[in-house]
Design a protein around this motif. Structure first.
Motif, PDB file in Angstrom:
ATOM      1  N   ARG A  60       0.819  -1.218   0.000  1.00  0.00           N
ATOM      2  CA  ARG A  60       0.000   0.000   0.000  1.00  0.00           C
ATOM      3  C   ARG A  60       0.851   1.267   0.000  1.00  0.00           C
ATOM      4  NH1 ARG A  60      -2.431  -4.136   1.757  1.00  0.00           N
ATOM      5  NH2 ARG A  60      -4.687  -4.421   1.698  1.00  0.00           N
ATOM      6  N   GLN A  61       2.136   1.092  -0.290  1.00  0.00           N
ATOM      7  CA  GLN A  61       3.085   2.209  -0.400  1.00  0.00           C
ATOM      8  C   GLN A  61       3.240   2.991   0.912  1.00  0.00           C
ATOM      9  OE1 GLN A  61       2.847   4.583  -4.010  1.00  0.00           O
ATOM     10  NE2 GLN A  61       1.686   3.000  -5.037  1.00  0.00           N
ATOM     11  N   GLN A  62       3.018   2.322   2.031  1.00  0.00           N
ATOM     12  CA  GLN A  62       3.258   2.919   3.349  1.00  0.00           C
ATOM     13  C   GLN A  62       4.709   2.606   3.742  1.00  0.00           C
ATOM     14  OE1 GLN A  62       0.154   1.093   5.672  1.00  0.00           O
ATOM     15  NE2 GLN A  62      -1.478   2.131   4.561  1.00  0.00           N
ATOM     16  N   TYR A  63       5.633   3.238   3.007  1.00  0.00           N
ATOM     17  CA  TYR A  63       7.024   2.812   3.056  1.00  0.00           C
ATOM     18  C   TYR A  63       7.703   3.080   4.395  1.00  0.00           C
ATOM     19  CZ  TYR A  63       6.376   2.344  -1.973  1.00  0.00           C
ATOM     20  OH  TYR A  63       5.911   1.969  -3.204  1.00  0.00           O
ATOM     21  N   GLU A  64       7.428   4.226   4.977  1.00  0.00           N
ATOM     22  CA  GLU A  64       8.115   4.543   6.237  1.00  0.00           C
ATOM     23  C   GLU A  64       7.703   3.573   7.342  1.00  0.00           C
ATOM     24  OE1 GLU A  64       9.399   8.380   8.940  1.00  0.00           O
ATOM     25  OE2 GLU A  64       7.814   8.609   7.450  1.00  0.00           O
ATOM     26  N   ALA A  65       6.403   3.292   7.452  1.00  0.00           N
ATOM     27  CA  ALA A  65       5.930   2.347   8.469  1.00  0.00           C
ATOM     28  C   ALA A  65       6.526   0.963   8.231  1.00  0.00           C
ATOM     29  CB  ALA A  65       4.407   2.279   8.437  1.00  0.00           C
ATOM     30  N   ALA A  66       6.582   0.549   6.953  1.00  0.00           N
ATOM     31  CA  ALA A  66       7.129  -0.772   6.629  1.00  0.00           C
ATOM     32  C   ALA A  66       8.614  -0.852   6.963  1.00  0.00           C
ATOM     33  CB  ALA A  66       6.902  -1.065   5.146  1.00  0.00           C
ATOM     34  N   LEU A  67       9.362   0.159   6.585  1.00  0.00           N
ATOM     35  CA  LEU A  67      10.803   0.167   6.877  1.00  0.00           C
ATOM     36  C   LEU A  67      11.054   0.146   8.370  1.00  0.00           C
ATOM     37  CD1 LEU A  67      11.968   2.734   4.187  1.00  0.00           C
ATOM     38  CD2 LEU A  67      12.740   0.367   4.349  1.00  0.00           C
ATOM     39  N   ASP A  68      10.264   0.899   9.111  1.00  0.00           N
ATOM     40  CA  ASP A  68      10.424   0.944  10.560  1.00  0.00           C
ATOM     41  C   ASP A  68      10.158  -0.435  11.171  1.00  0.00           C
ATOM     42  OD1 ASP A  68      10.933   2.753  12.860  1.00  0.00           O
ATOM     43  OD2 ASP A  68       8.933   2.107  13.461  1.00  0.00           O
ATOM     44  N   GLY A  69       9.083  -1.072  10.707  1.00  0.00           N
ATOM     45  CA  GLY A  69       8.750  -2.398  11.226  1.00  0.00           C
ATOM     46  C   GLY A  69       9.797  -3.436  10.872  1.00  0.00           C
ATOM     47  N   LEU A  70      10.292  -3.402   9.641  1.00  0.00           N
ATOM     48  CA  LEU A  70      11.320  -4.364   9.211  1.00  0.00           C
ATOM     49  C   LEU A  70      12.619  -4.183   9.983  1.00  0.00           C
ATOM     50  CD1 LEU A  70      10.706  -4.223   5.367  1.00  0.00           C
ATOM     51  CD2 LEU A  70      10.396  -6.244   6.818  1.00  0.00           C
TER      52      LEU A  70
END
Length: 291
Positions: free
Chosen positions: A236-246
């Motif tokens: 869903r292109q929520q890149y910052e949240a995804a990067l933070d979680g990863l």
């Protein structure tokens, strides 16, 4: 004062007829009568220069230093500064005295000077802007125009595949990407587009984000839920949240699923590109976590 260009220049008593009167038969010429001691002149001149440049050669600006060029001042009866006169076809046709706002100056010029035709937008650049705004159908339309003229345009094909992927046409998108010749110039973009396809395909097989967030609320150590939520966010292109979680998952359990968080972080870096501010930030954070 303002810097001279081919359309902005100083004139003297010796050059006035050639650079203003004769030149005004080819294009309108604004004549700015100014002096070094005149404060409003120093405010007005850069504005006139900016307006002149916006006409891209359809207008010239001639500057007359009234302290030096008294003969020209007398010839045209200039009594106050700044005074601006517009010459066209060898004659003064309009003008004003005193500093004026840009809107008023442009209104005066509209009747006498033709604005340059707008440049045709670059379809690829326009498509990139539309894609960044999640306007995928419009981006796709621009890319079809581009690819109808240059069907081997690698960057156009890659972005077209990403548009297809966002519409759920994953198989067609993969076919387009397989047709792109991989070379060093487009290697990162191609890898990024393939990563996007992978995330979208994976997300379709996973629980939805709300369920995964609920699982994490009950058990913050649920590594599977954390990873799957990051994939849903990437889709869903929520890149910052995804990067933070990863990154948090990597720090907590770097060996999860044979180092999958680390591999996925690198895929996201490819997807976003090295110049993206999130990539700069999270590369630094990943480096710090590694070493």
């Amino acid at each position: 004062m303002s810097q001279d260009t081919p359309y902005i220049y100083d004139v003297t008593v010796n050059t006035f007829d050639q650079q203003v009167i004769e030149k005004s038969f080819q294009q309108p010429v604004l004549v700015d009568f100014w002096a070094e001691w005149c404060a409003p002149c120093k405010v007005l001149m850069p504005l006139l220069a900016q307006i002149t440049e916006s006409y891209q050669g359809n207008l010239a600006l001639a500057k007359v230093n009234c302290d030096i060029e008294q003969e020209i001042v007398g010839r045209f009866g200039i009594r106050s500064l700044p005074t601006v006169v517009l010459f066209k076809d060898g004659q003064p046709v309009d003008g004003f005295a005193g500093a004026q706002p840009e809107s008023e100056i442009r209104k005066l010029l509209e009747a006498h000077v033709q604005m340059p035709a707008p440049r045709a937008a670059d379809p690829l650049q326009l498509a990139q802007e539309l894609f960044a705004e999640s306007r995928f159908a419009e981006a796709e339309a621009q890319l079809k125009v581009l690819l109808s003229e240059d069907n081997g345009n690698a960057r156009g094909l890659i972005l077209y595949a990403r548009c297809l992927a966002e519409r759920g046409e994953l198989g067609e998108a993969r076919t387009v990407l397989d047709a792109v010749k991989s070379d060093d110039a487009h290697k990162a973009e191609l890898a990024g587009a393939k990563a996007q396809l992978t995330f979208l395909a994976q997300a379709a097989q996973l629980p939805d984000g709300a369920e995964l967030k609920s699982r994490l609320a009950q058990n913050p150590q649920d590594d599977q839920a954390a990873y799957q939520l990051a994939i849903q966010q990437l889709a869903r292109q929520q890149y910052e949240a995804a990067l933070d979680g990863l990154l948090k998952l990597f720090i907590r359990n770097r060996s999860y699923d044979e180092g999958l968080p680390h591999k996925t972080l690198l895929q996201v870096f490819d997807l976003l590109g090295n110049d993206h501010p999130l990539v700069t930030t999270y590369r630094r954070k990943l480096f710090a976590a590694l070493y």
